[in-house]
Design a protein around this motif. Sequence first.
Motif, PDB file in Angstrom:
ATOM      1  N   GLY A  40      -4.062  21.110  -6.021  1.00  0.00           N
ATOM      2  CA  GLY A  40      -2.997  20.412  -7.110  1.00  0.00           C
ATOM      3  C   GLY A  40      -1.890  20.185  -6.328  1.00  0.00           C
ATOM      4  N   GLU A  41      -1.318  21.118  -5.462  1.00  0.00           N
ATOM      5  CA  GLU A  41      -0.188  20.794  -4.869  1.00  0.00           C
ATOM      6  C   GLU A  41      -0.041  19.342  -3.816  1.00  0.00           C
ATOM      7  N   LEU A  42      -1.423  19.502  -3.291  1.00  0.00           N
ATOM      8  CA  LEU A  42      -1.605  18.514  -2.462  1.00  0.00           C
ATOM      9  C   LEU A  42      -1.533  17.168  -3.326  1.00  0.00           C
ATOM     10  N   MET A  43      -2.042  17.036  -4.446  1.00  0.00           N
ATOM     11  CA  MET A  43      -1.841  15.957  -5.306  1.00  0.00           C
ATOM     12  C   MET A  43      -0.322  15.693  -5.503  1.00  0.00           C
ATOM     13  N   MET A  44       0.287  16.797  -5.788  1.00  0.00           N
ATOM     14  CA  MET A  44       1.839  16.727  -6.185  1.00  0.00           C
ATOM     15  C   MET A  44       2.525  15.968  -4.958  1.00  0.00           C
ATOM     16  N   ILE A  45       2.095  16.304  -3.664  1.00  0.00           N
ATOM     17  CA  ILE A  45       2.650  15.822  -2.386  1.00  0.00           C
ATOM     18  C   ILE A  45       2.493  14.429  -2.549  1.00  0.00           C
ATOM     19  N   GLY A  46       1.145  13.842  -2.762  1.00  0.00           N
ATOM     20  CA  GLY A  46       0.757  12.573  -2.765  1.00  0.00           C
ATOM     21  C   GLY A  46       1.584  11.831  -3.709  1.00  0.00           C
ATOM     22  N   ALA A  47       1.865  12.510  -4.777  1.00  0.00           N
ATOM     23  CA  ALA A  47       2.923  11.848  -5.969  1.00  0.00           C
ATOM     24  C   ALA A  47       4.042  11.476  -5.369  1.00  0.00           C
ATOM     25  N   TYR A  48       4.713  12.548  -4.712  1.00  0.00           N
ATOM     26  CA  TYR A  48       5.944  12.445  -4.354  1.00  0.00           C
ATOM     27  C   TYR A  48       6.108  11.534  -3.243  1.00  0.00           C
ATOM     28  N   SER A  49       4.993  11.509  -2.165  1.00  0.00           N
ATOM     29  CA  SER A  49       5.045  10.474  -1.272  1.00  0.00           C
ATOM     30  C   SER A  49       5.102   9.095  -1.911  1.00  0.00           C
ATOM     31  N   THR A  50       4.358   8.785  -2.681  1.00  0.00           N
ATOM     32  CA  THR A  50       4.468   7.806  -3.636  1.00  0.00           C
ATOM     33  C   THR A  50       5.882   7.113  -4.071  1.00  0.00           C
ATOM     34  N   TYR A  51       6.478   8.215  -4.705  1.00  0.00           N
ATOM     35  CA  TYR A  51       7.900   8.137  -4.901  1.00  0.00           C
ATOM     36  C   TYR A  51       8.905   7.739  -3.860  1.00  0.00           C
ATOM     37  N   VAL A  52       8.688   8.600  -2.769  1.00  0.00           N
ATOM     38  CA  VAL A  52       9.402   8.057  -1.559  1.00  0.00           C
ATOM     39  C   VAL A  52       9.056   6.649  -0.888  1.00  0.00           C
ATOM     40  N   THR A  53       7.767   6.456  -0.899  1.00  0.00           N
ATOM     41  CA  THR A  53       7.533   5.062  -0.595  1.00  0.00           C
ATOM     42  C   THR A  53       8.372   3.807  -1.507  1.00  0.00           C
ATOM     43  N   GLN A  54       8.141   4.016  -2.715  1.00  0.00           N
ATOM     44  CA  GLN A  54       8.708   3.121  -3.686  1.00  0.00           C
ATOM     45  C   GLN A  54      10.236   2.915  -3.544  1.00  0.00           C
ATOM     46  N   LEU A  55      10.780   4.092  -3.221  1.00  0.00           N
ATOM     47  CA  LEU A  55      12.498   3.990  -2.858  1.00  0.00           C
ATOM     48  C   LEU A  55      12.548   3.208  -1.391  1.00  0.00           C
ATOM     49  N   ILE A  56      11.738   3.429  -0.557  1.00  0.00           N
ATOM     50  CA  ILE A  56      12.102   2.817   0.547  1.00  0.00           C
ATOM     51  C   ILE A  56      11.846   1.424   0.352  1.00  0.00           C
ATOM     52  N   PHE A  57      10.773   0.974  -0.166  1.00  0.00           N
ATOM     53  CA  PHE A  57      10.591  -0.413  -0.698  1.00  0.00           C
ATOM     54  C   PHE A  57      11.561  -1.325  -1.371  1.00  0.00           C
ATOM     55  N   LYS A  58      12.375  -0.347  -2.008  1.00  0.00           N
ATOM     56  CA  LYS A  58      13.509  -0.819  -2.773  1.00  0.00           C
ATOM     57  C   LYS A  58      14.832  -1.166  -1.848  1.00  0.00           C
ATOM     58  N   LEU A  59      14.815  -0.704  -0.664  1.00  0.00           N
ATOM     59  CA  LEU A  59      15.708  -1.113   0.455  1.00  0.00           C
ATOM     60  C   LEU A  59      15.768  -2.501   0.528  1.00  0.00           C
ATOM     61  N   PRO A  60      17.131  -3.032   0.880  1.00  0.00           N
ATOM     62  CA  PRO A  60      16.997  -4.653   0.911  1.00  0.00           C
ATOM     63  C   PRO A  60      16.053  -4.989   2.160  1.00  0.00           C
ATOM     64  N   ALA A  61      15.848  -4.285   3.111  1.00  0.00           N
ATOM     65  CA  ALA A  61      14.966  -4.742   4.064  1.00  0.00           C
ATOM     66  C   ALA A  61      13.469  -5.041   3.674  1.00  0.00           C
ATOM     67  N   PHE A  62      12.894  -4.152   2.729  1.00  0.00           N
ATOM     68  CA  PHE A  62      11.744  -4.241   2.456  1.00  0.00           C
ATOM     69  C   PHE A  62      11.644  -4.793   0.720  1.00  0.00           C
ATOM     70  N   GLN A  63      12.619  -5.421   0.231  1.00  0.00           N
ATOM     71  CA  GLN A  63      12.714  -5.686  -1.050  1.00  0.00           C
ATOM     72  C   GLN A  63      11.638  -6.728  -1.514  1.00  0.00           C
ATOM     73  N   GLN A  64      11.462  -7.820  -0.429  1.00  0.00           N
ATOM     74  CA  GLN A  64      10.617  -8.771  -0.891  1.00  0.00           C
ATOM     75  C   GLN A  64       9.109  -8.231  -0.974  1.00  0.00           C
ATOM     76  N   PHE A  65       8.936  -7.281  -0.416  1.00  0.00           N
ATOM     77  CA  PHE A  65       7.424  -6.779  -0.419  1.00  0.00           C
ATOM     78  C   PHE A  65       7.378  -5.442  -1.568  1.00  0.00           C
ATOM     79  N   TYR A  66       8.409  -5.367  -2.440  1.00  0.00           N
ATOM     80  CA  TYR A  66       8.283  -4.364  -3.393  1.00  0.00           C
ATOM     81  C   TYR A  66       6.954  -4.255  -4.446  1.00  0.00           C
ATOM     82  N   ASN A  67       6.611  -5.663  -4.573  1.00  0.00           N
ATOM     83  CA  ASN A  67       5.576  -5.380  -5.530  1.00  0.00           C
ATOM     84  C   ASN A  67       3.899  -4.905  -5.078  1.00  0.00           C
ATOM     85  N   SER A  68       4.115  -4.869  -3.622  1.00  0.00           N
ATOM     86  CA  SER A  68       3.145  -4.285  -3.127  1.00  0.00           C
ATOM     87  C   SER A  68       2.916  -2.721  -2.657  1.00  0.00           C
ATOM     88  N   TYR A  69       4.098  -2.303  -2.970  1.00  0.00           N
ATOM     89  CA  TYR A  69       4.478  -0.813  -2.572  1.00  0.00           C
ATOM     90  C   TYR A  69       3.174   0.352  -2.954  1.00  0.00           C
TER      91      TYR A  69
END
Lengths: 384, 235
Positions: A40-69
Amino acid sequence: MQLIVESLFNGIAIGSVLLVAALGLAIVFGLMGVINLAHGELMMIGAYSTYVTQLIFKLPAFQQFYNSYIIVSLGVAFLVSAVVGIVLESLIIKRLYGNPLETLLATWGVSLILQQFVRSVPLAYGTGLIISLIIGLGLPIILPKNLFVSHQSKFFRLGIWSISVVFGLLTANGLSSAISKLGRSSSRNVDVTAPSWMRGGIEFWDITFPVTRLVIIVITIISVIAVSWFLNRSIWGMRIRAVTQNRSMSECLGISTKKVDILTFAIGSGLAGVAGVAVSLLGSVGPNVGANYIVGCFMVVVLGGVGNLLGTIIASFGIGIMTDLIGAGRLLEIWPEMPSSIASTVNFFATTSMARVLVFALIVVFLQFKPAGLFPQKGRMVEG
Amino acid sequence: MTLLEIKGMNTYYGESHIIRDVDMSVKSGEMVCLIGRNGVGKTTLLKTLIGLLKPKSGEILFDGNSINRTAPHNRAKSGIAYVPQGREIIPYLTVEENLKLGMEALQGGLVKNKKIDTFIYELFPILKTFLNRKGGDLSGGQQQQLAIGRALLGQPKLLLLDEPTEGIQPNIVKDIESAVRRIINERGIGVLLVEQHLHFVRQADKYYAMQRGGIVASGPTKDLSKSVIENFLNV
């Protein structure tokens, strides 16, 4: 008709979350016989890495690809959870093969450690740690093997790990300064917001199908197809099947069973990460998100018959549809003029938690009659 | 050329001392037979050679190199193939997959070697007709042929055979005997055979007789006297 379709869809949606969550466990517990309570905690880590990926895609450099994060985060979550799984296997579980009780206790301890880890360590540093692990474990595979045979191999290893630590620290510092949310530790739940194309629903026959649910179903279908292709068609899949059926003979035939163990565990853990992505779409992500799913996962694997992929699939959809039938009070909708005494009972169970209670009770009763699950198979518990 | 040499080997099963100070050698192109009554340690000796058990003392030299500390899968890759007692076919894998697993021992493993060498179907034609069947569904004799075929596909230099004719119908015993003989003649591999079947024992070039874990007699098979046979075979 409409009612049946809607009910079926909801059931399949619930079932596909269960299935994608249980798929990794079907490999780790079903094939390898390892009782991994940290799944279950491995799932939790997967969920958190989704969160981190999402925040990284919000950065200006990646903003245009946000929808595919979300698509990127599937791969990221798989990789991150797989790496954590590899570390878990080679540090702890490897030493406990053949001792189910000790494995259970040790992995439970690991699950508590991981939960506390995400509470007290800023996510940026967690990401940095994962990055250094990926580089440290990955470089020896990419670099030519003969570097590690010579007498200087110790220095090479040291060099690789120092490079990876430097990279990890750089990532951690970079992330914590660029995204302030990642720089602080917090035990509060975080939210993964779905990209705009995933909000809303698709109308069909006057029924709205929420897109998130459809995406989860698609993720599940892809994962199931990928897993069954991998296990049944690929060379490593054949090795895994051979080792799970006869460990010592596989070793005598020239298969490195240690490598197979690590790989099997890594894939099971990686699938938990993919499940984490699906879970993050359904609700907020917190340290306990995995713990909510672990019992259900074990139930699915046991009900389906340990070591049987098809059983796992049928069991999770079965549980999903049952949960929806009971939990949403569908029986009343289907049969409105039900006698009031039965109707009140149906109503009593028509909440999510009571539906779970009833479904688990039914599973327990079912297992009394068929202790080996729906499709019993001669499995293997890991030998020493 | 000496392919396998064992010097003063001792093996324990937990506390009990099974193999006692065994010296033995197998040459390329030679069939060596190990005889002895049930429970004297013949299987333990083979398991020590493939690496499933670790010797407490002594040395195993294969091709001139000590393999005492080599893991079983690396011993397989260096050219030792093992056909265990009870055959140990992977039950839920098809015959074809089982045969392919034998090729893991080749250079590059299964990734580089994809095609099953057809000589295996010349030796054991039955395997070709059952390619898509589950290994566990075959009869004992068919499984034995599969196990030997699987071992040979790794192109071993040394073949360890543990009671290949045990509980198998006589016509298949003949097939297995001639297949083993043919492989030795054609490929010049060494064979270490544990056997109770007198006819098969007589095909070997050399014999070692084992009693309570130690070698008590050895010599060319043609010198096998009636008294030795009565002492060491369950006939």
